[in-house]
Motif scaffolding. Structure first.
Motif, short mmCIF file in Angstrom:
data_model
loop_
_atom_site.label_atom_id
_atom_site.label_comp_id
_atom_site.label_asym_id
_atom_site.label_seq_id
_atom_site.Cartn_x
_atom_site.Cartn_y
_atom_site.Cartn_z
N LEU A 120 54.83 16.39 67.57
CA LEU A 120 55.51 17.59 67.08
C LEU A 120 54.66 18.84 67.28
O LEU A 120 55.20 19.93 67.56
CB LEU A 120 55.85 17.41 65.60
CG LEU A 120 56.90 16.33 65.30
CD1 LEU A 120 57.08 16.17 63.80
CD2 LEU A 120 58.23 16.68 65.97
N VAL B 134 55.23 19.83 70.68
CA VAL B 134 56.53 20.50 70.79
C VAL B 134 56.42 21.96 70.37
O VAL B 134 56.92 22.87 71.06
CB VAL B 134 57.58 19.77 69.93
CG1 VAL B 134 58.88 20.60 69.85
CG2 VAL B 134 57.89 18.40 70.52
N LEU C 134 59.79 20.12 75.72
CA LEU C 134 60.26 19.78 74.38
C LEU C 134 60.65 18.31 74.28
O LEU C 134 60.29 17.61 73.33
CB LEU C 134 61.46 20.66 74.00
CG LEU C 134 61.19 22.16 73.86
CD1 LEU C 134 62.46 22.89 73.47
CD2 LEU C 134 60.10 22.40 72.81
N ILE D 89 58.93 15.45 71.81
CA ILE D 89 59.74 14.76 70.80
C ILE D 89 59.72 13.25 71.04
O ILE D 89 59.67 12.45 70.10
CB ILE D 89 61.18 15.31 70.79
CG1 ILE D 89 61.17 16.77 70.32
CG2 ILE D 89 62.08 14.47 69.91
CD1 ILE D 89 62.51 17.46 70.44
N ALA E 192 56.62 11.80 69.74
CA ALA E 192 56.65 11.79 68.28
C ALA E 192 57.39 10.56 67.75
O ALA E 192 56.86 9.81 66.92
CB ALA E 192 57.30 13.07 67.77
#
Length: 249
Positions: A165, A168, A178, A182, A185
């Motif tokens: 994150l 991101v 992005l 993610i 994550a």
């Protein structure tokens, strides 16, 4: 090879992959090198800090035992104990000296040696109890490696999720980055929880079961050595040993 254990591991992995496919997700998205490095490396780093290098090495060496079926020791051991007791009763304790070299197990060799040397019964019991306790303590320290891995892995997975994150947030202006951040994550969390519940904790519990049987075997042997030392009849000793079989089944 314990095919049941291996099949259980494979079934768990297939269930996750199949679930991803049924939901319409790409199977390739589950394969992320970065989360794997974070979770595995971080988990075993924490395990090393907690347990030390020696216990970590012993724990890793025990991994093979989790996938190897434990042989039923009772029939052969009962026959061997009957042979010892018969020899001792008919020919005397000194004749057991010839059986010592036939058994590579140091615990068996120690027990027979104590009987042959004419050590007092209470001292034999004390010595063998100390040996069993020391063995159990050492093995449990090694098994704790897998218990600890099962405890740390989900938390390390969350740390990997946080790192993803952060990645991101650093690349909000770049849409292409992005999705990658993610993915790292969520896959980190998946790896952490999945490894803990499909691999680490089951291995720890399997090794604990193996250890319980080994301790039962050693307690059975210790009891047998004392019975032989007391000069009990071989058939009576055999009947006494049968109670251990019921404990292990």
């Amino acid at each position: 090879m314990d095919w049941g254990s291996l099949a259980g591991l494979i079934l768990g992995l297939i269930a996750i992959i199949l679930g991803q496919w049924v939901e319409g997700g790409q199977i390739g998205s589950l394969i992320q090198p970065a989360p794997l490095v974070i979770v595995v490396g971080g988990t075993f780093g924490a395990v090393l800090l907690q347990n030390g290098l020696g216990n970590l090495v012993r724990g890793v060496r025990m991994l093979r035992s989790a996938f190897v079926p434990q042989a039923d020791f009772y029939p052969a051991l009962t026959s061997t104990i009957h042979s010892w007791s018969t020899t001792a009763r008919i020919e005397g304790f000194l004749k057991l000296d010839g059986h010592i070299s036939a058994h590579p197990d140091p615990f068996i060799a120690k027990g027979l040696r104590l009987v042959v040397d004419g050590i007092d019964e209470q001292k034999i019991r004390d010595i063998l109890d100390i040996d069993i306790t020391s063995y159990e303590r050492e093995q449990r320290h090694a098994i704790k490696v897998w218990d600890a891995a099962g405890g740390y892995s989900p938390t390390i997975g969350i740390l990997g999720a946080v790192l993803g994150l952060i990645h991101v947030m650093e690349n909000l202006s770049d849409p292409l980055m992005l999705g990658k951040g993610i993915a790292v994550a969520f896959v980190s969390t998946l790896y952490g929880v999945g490894l803990a519940n499909l691999v680490f904790i089951p291995i720890a519990n399997k090794l604990k079961g193996h250890l319980q049987l080994e301790i039962l075997k050693r307690e059975m042997l210790a009891d047998a050595f004392l019975c032989i030392k007391q000069g009990e009849h071989p058939h009576l000793i055999q009947e006494r040993m049968s109670s251990y079989w019921h404990q292990g089944h």
